[in-house]
Design a protein around this motif. Structure first.
Motif, short mmCIF file in Angstrom:
data_model
loop_
_atom_site.label_atom_id
_atom_site.label_comp_id
_atom_site.label_asym_id
_atom_site.label_seq_id
_atom_site.Cartn_x
_atom_site.Cartn_y
_atom_site.Cartn_z
N THR A 50 0.79 -1.24 0.00
CA THR A 50 0.00 0.00 0.00
C THR A 50 0.82 1.28 0.00
OG1 THR A 50 -0.09 0.12 2.42
CG2 THR A 50 -1.84 -1.17 1.29
N GLY A 51 2.06 1.21 0.43
CA GLY A 51 2.87 2.42 0.58
C GLY A 51 2.63 3.15 1.88
N GLU A 52 1.73 2.61 2.71
CA GLU A 52 1.45 3.23 4.01
C GLU A 52 2.57 2.90 4.99
OE1 GLU A 52 -1.18 5.13 5.13
OE2 GLU A 52 -1.88 5.20 3.06
N PRO A 53 2.89 3.81 5.91
CA PRO A 53 3.91 3.52 6.92
C PRO A 53 3.44 2.40 7.86
CG PRO A 53 3.19 5.82 7.05
CD PRO A 53 2.35 5.17 6.02
N ILE A 54 4.39 1.60 8.30
CA ILE A 54 4.08 0.48 9.19
C ILE A 54 3.39 0.94 10.46
CG2 ILE A 54 5.13 -1.30 10.66
CD1 ILE A 54 7.07 -1.86 8.38
N ASP A 55 3.83 2.06 11.03
CA ASP A 55 3.21 2.50 12.29
C ASP A 55 1.73 2.82 12.10
OD1 ASP A 55 3.85 4.80 10.80
OD2 ASP A 55 4.33 5.99 12.58
#
Length: 145
Positions: A50-55
């Motif tokens: 997704t390209g979303e940050p892991i946090d």
């Protein structure tokens, strides 16, 4: 430390909660691996897809069914968004994610080769397709003594 990992398809949390190292002949679609922390891996996979940050992804994911206790065992559900992404990904996309995941793992000193990463993601992707087709959940247990 030998980490044993099994991804499997189950109809619900109650069914998933009883599967683990002592109940390996459960007859459900499953794949087994060793040598990586799957709860971290699913967050990394979701981030790579997704390209979303892991946090941001880690807020509530993965959802624990049997939280880890002193015995080194836990069961969690691979959330519906990642299950759907895995199920819908073709071989090229899974290979791309596997290559990028292998780089992340080598930076973390966990040593998952590109070939091993591709095998893991292809097998988990096939299980995700089975779970989606059957209207069931995709779960994972692991044991890290």
């Amino acid at each position: 430390m030998a980490i044993t990992v099994e991804f499997f398809v189950a109809p619900d949390d109650a069914s998933a909660a009883v599967i683990g190292p002592r109940y390996r002949d459960h007859g459900r679609p499953a794949v087994m691996f060793e040598g990586f922390f799957p709860d971290e891996a699913v967050l990394e996979w979701a981030s790579l897809f997704t390209g979303e940050p892991i946090d941001r992804i880690a807020q509530g994911e993965p959802r624990m069914v049997v939280p880890m206790a002193n015995d080194g065992f836990e069961v969690f559900e691979v959330g519906p968004p990642l299950r759907t992404l895995l199920a819908g990904a073709g071989a090229l996309r899974l290979g791309e994610i596997a290559d990028r995941w292998a780089v992340l793992e080598s930076r973390a000193d966990d040593e998952v080769s590109s070939e091993a990463a591709a095998g893991i993601l292809e097998a988990v992707g096939a299980l995700a397709r089975e779970a989606v087709r059957a209207g069931r959940g995709l779960y994972c247990w692991y044991f890290a003594p």
